[in-house]
Design an enzyme around this catalytic site. Structure first.
Site, PDB file in Angstrom:
ATOM      1  N   ASP A 115      -0.705   0.149  10.732  1.00  0.00           N
ATOM      2  CA  ASP A 115      -0.407   0.753   9.436  1.00  0.00           C
ATOM      3  C   ASP A 115      -0.069  -0.389   8.474  1.00  0.00           C
ATOM      4  O   ASP A 115       1.041  -0.903   8.472  1.00  0.00           O
ATOM      5  CB  ASP A 115       0.753   1.745   9.567  1.00  0.00           C
ATOM      6  CG  ASP A 115       1.066   2.435   8.240  1.00  0.00           C
ATOM      7  OD1 ASP A 115       0.437   2.070   7.220  1.00  0.00           O
ATOM      8  OD2 ASP A 115       1.941   3.318   8.225  1.00  0.00           O
ATOM      9  N   TYR A 119       7.855   3.583   9.401  1.00  0.00           N
ATOM     10  CA  TYR A 119       7.544   4.766   8.588  1.00  0.00           C
ATOM     11  C   TYR A 119       6.038   4.823   8.381  1.00  0.00           C
ATOM     12  O   TYR A 119       5.397   3.814   8.100  1.00  0.00           O
ATOM     13  CB  TYR A 119       8.253   4.653   7.238  1.00  0.00           C
ATOM     14  CG  TYR A 119       7.968   5.804   6.283  1.00  0.00           C
ATOM     15  CD1 TYR A 119       8.478   7.080   6.522  1.00  0.00           C
ATOM     16  CD2 TYR A 119       7.205   5.601   5.131  1.00  0.00           C
ATOM     17  CE1 TYR A 119       8.230   8.121   5.641  1.00  0.00           C
ATOM     18  CE2 TYR A 119       6.962   6.643   4.239  1.00  0.00           C
ATOM     19  CZ  TYR A 119       7.469   7.901   4.498  1.00  0.00           C
ATOM     20  OH  TYR A 119       7.221   8.935   3.620  1.00  0.00           O
ATOM     21  N   LYS A 130      -0.861   1.690  -1.253  1.00  0.00           N
ATOM     22  CA  LYS A 130      -0.102   0.836  -2.163  1.00  0.00           C
ATOM     23  C   LYS A 130      -0.995  -0.153  -2.939  1.00  0.00           C
ATOM     24  O   LYS A 130      -1.628   0.255  -3.894  1.00  0.00           O
ATOM     25  CB  LYS A 130       1.053   0.159  -1.415  1.00  0.00           C
ATOM     26  CG  LYS A 130       1.985   1.247  -0.839  1.00  0.00           C
ATOM     27  CD  LYS A 130       3.376   0.834  -0.466  1.00  0.00           C
ATOM     28  CE  LYS A 130       4.225   2.068  -0.224  1.00  0.00           C
ATOM     29  NZ  LYS A 130       4.607   2.315   1.153  1.00  0.00           N
TER      30      LYS A 130
END
Ligand SMILES: *Cc1c(COP(=O)(O)O)cnc(C)c1O
Length: 428
Positions: free
Chosen positions: A239, A144, A267
């Site tokens: 990522d 994702y 995050k």
């Protein structure tokens, strides 16, 4: 467990917000429940509006590596807020966070701040397309990268065909430019590059897959990706929105000694506030406006509150180095959980890395999207309801990762094991 206030609030939320939530997984649909509304959280504990208390393994889906409302992080936000929340002009806090990131991750000379991981990956592929003059990107099944059109693509009928949209509203044209390969399967990547390599701008990968549950990569897989992308002049994008500052201080790439061309972060680097970032070598990053022609901007990007929370979090991580302690807690917890499952002869496959883990309800080893999909989601839902009832808050989906924070202690871990075993007794 009384959840009457949460139910009431959810009914109100549904009146004004689609499905009552601002991000779909929060709706608890896949575990057959209604979401809990959270009143407050501190350390490893979350409290809902009905006064129920939970040991939290979601930790806001990863950012809260220091636990909830860490006093120093809260103070840094308050101190910044007193001086204004956003200027739309440069401020010192931006330099501090950028410097911490560049010093911690050798492959990053320059870093641009954005407001989410989605923005980071979206901008990174625009940059890669500009640098290479090519349109296609490669991603992996089960990885994702946020919700930009180019990433909401799943595999088509065969690997060599282009992908197909994963959501209504994503134009075919995007799907035509996103190729999908299999995680941990370097042959599938070779196949894709043999066919289309000279049209591929970038390959993007989670070096530790954390969005199909936790699926660590094989070292030779990532080495293979580095080699193939170099051979074809495509950029390699790691990522690290989840793995950045989670696997170790810095990025996961530090641990394995592979340098991608671009890295995306989010995050943890926001300390619980909305932050994303993308960075890489100077030659690549210099294509970004105002140095180069690749447009990318943000009204609230680099705002002092978010920068302060992020910088404070990284400074604490650097100084206190809680990584060993968190990993030990995580090993202890997952080993105990494994025993508890084994004693009851319930199939489970536990993946663990650093302070992340996933308990898959399957007897198969979980190494890619296909094996992830063998997990019994109904059994997970049953299990979920029992642990939640007893005060353990796991992600409300079999395909998400549990996080141990530096605030989790032995007491919390032992309590969790006890609750997991009671839950298994109930469902077996
Ligand atoms: C969470 C995540 C994103 C998206 O970040 P948002 O801040 O939710 O937009 C992108 N990539 C990975 C690997 C993620 O885990």
């Amino acid at each position: 467990m009384n959840t009457s206030k949460s139910r009431e609030l959810f009914a109100s939320a549904e009146k004004y917000i689609p499905g009552g939530v601002n991000s779909p997984v929060r709706a608890f649909k896949s575990v057959g429940l209604k979401p809990l509304f959270i009143e407050k959280a501190s350390g490893y504990k979350t409290f809902d509006v009905d006064g129920n208390e939970f040991i939290d393994y979601v930790c806001s889906w990863g950012p809260l590596i220091l636990g909830h409302s860490h006093p120093q992080v809260v103070e840094s936000i308050c101190r910044a807020a007193e001086k204004g929340s956003s200027y739309g002009a440069p401020c010192q806090q931006e330099i501090e966070l950028a410097q911490l990131i560049c010093e911690a991750i050798p492959s990053i000379d320059l870093v641009r701040m954005v407001n989410s991981g989605t923005e980071a990956t979206m901008s990174a592929i625009r940059l890669a397309r500009a640098c290479t003059g090519r349109d296609k990107i490669v991603k992996f099944e089960g990885c994702y990268h946020g919700h930009a059109d180019s990433f909401l693509i799943k595999a088509g009928s065969g690997l060599l065909t282009s992908g197909v949209p994963n959501s209504p509203g994503v134009p075919e044209a995007f799907a035509n430019n996103t190729l999908v390969a299999r995680y941990n399967d370097i042959d599938s990547v070779e196949e894709v590059f043999e066919k289309s390599g000279h049209e591929i701008a970038a390959l993007i990968v989670e070096p530790v897959a954390g969005n199909m549950g936790l699926v660590p990569s094989r070292p030779e897989f990532l080495q293979g990706l580095r080699k193939i992308t170099e051979e074809y002049g495509s950029l390699l994008i790691f990522d690290e929105v989840i793995s950045g500052f989670r696997a170790c201080y810095g990025a996961y790439q530090n641990e394995i000694g592979i340098e991608p061309d671009l890295t995306t972060l989010g995050k943890i680097i926001g300390g619980g506030l909305p932050v994303g970032a993308f960075g890489g070598k100077r030659e690549v990053m210099e294509h970004i406006a105002p140095l180069g022609g690749v447009y990318q901007a943000g009204t609230l990007a680099g705002n002092p509150l978010a920068m302060a929370a992020g910088a404070e979090t990284l400074k604490i991580l650097k100084k206190e180095d809680p990584y060993d302690k968190m990993a030990k807690m995580c090993i202890f917890l997952t080993e105990k959980i494994k025993d508890v499952f084994a004693q009851r002869s319930i199939d489970c496959s536990i993946n663990r890395m650093a302070s992340m883990f996933s308990v898959f309800f399957t007897g198969n080893e979980v190494v890619d999207f296909e094996s992830v999909m063998t997990a019994d989601t109904e059994k997970y839902a049953l299990f979920y309801r029992e642990i939640l009832e007893r005060g353990v808050y796991f992600p409300p989906s079999q395909f998400e990762v549990c996080f141990v924070s530096s605030a989790h202690d032995l007491y919390a871990i032992e309590n969790t094991v006890k609750i997991v075993s009671e839950a298994l007794d109930k469902i077996s």
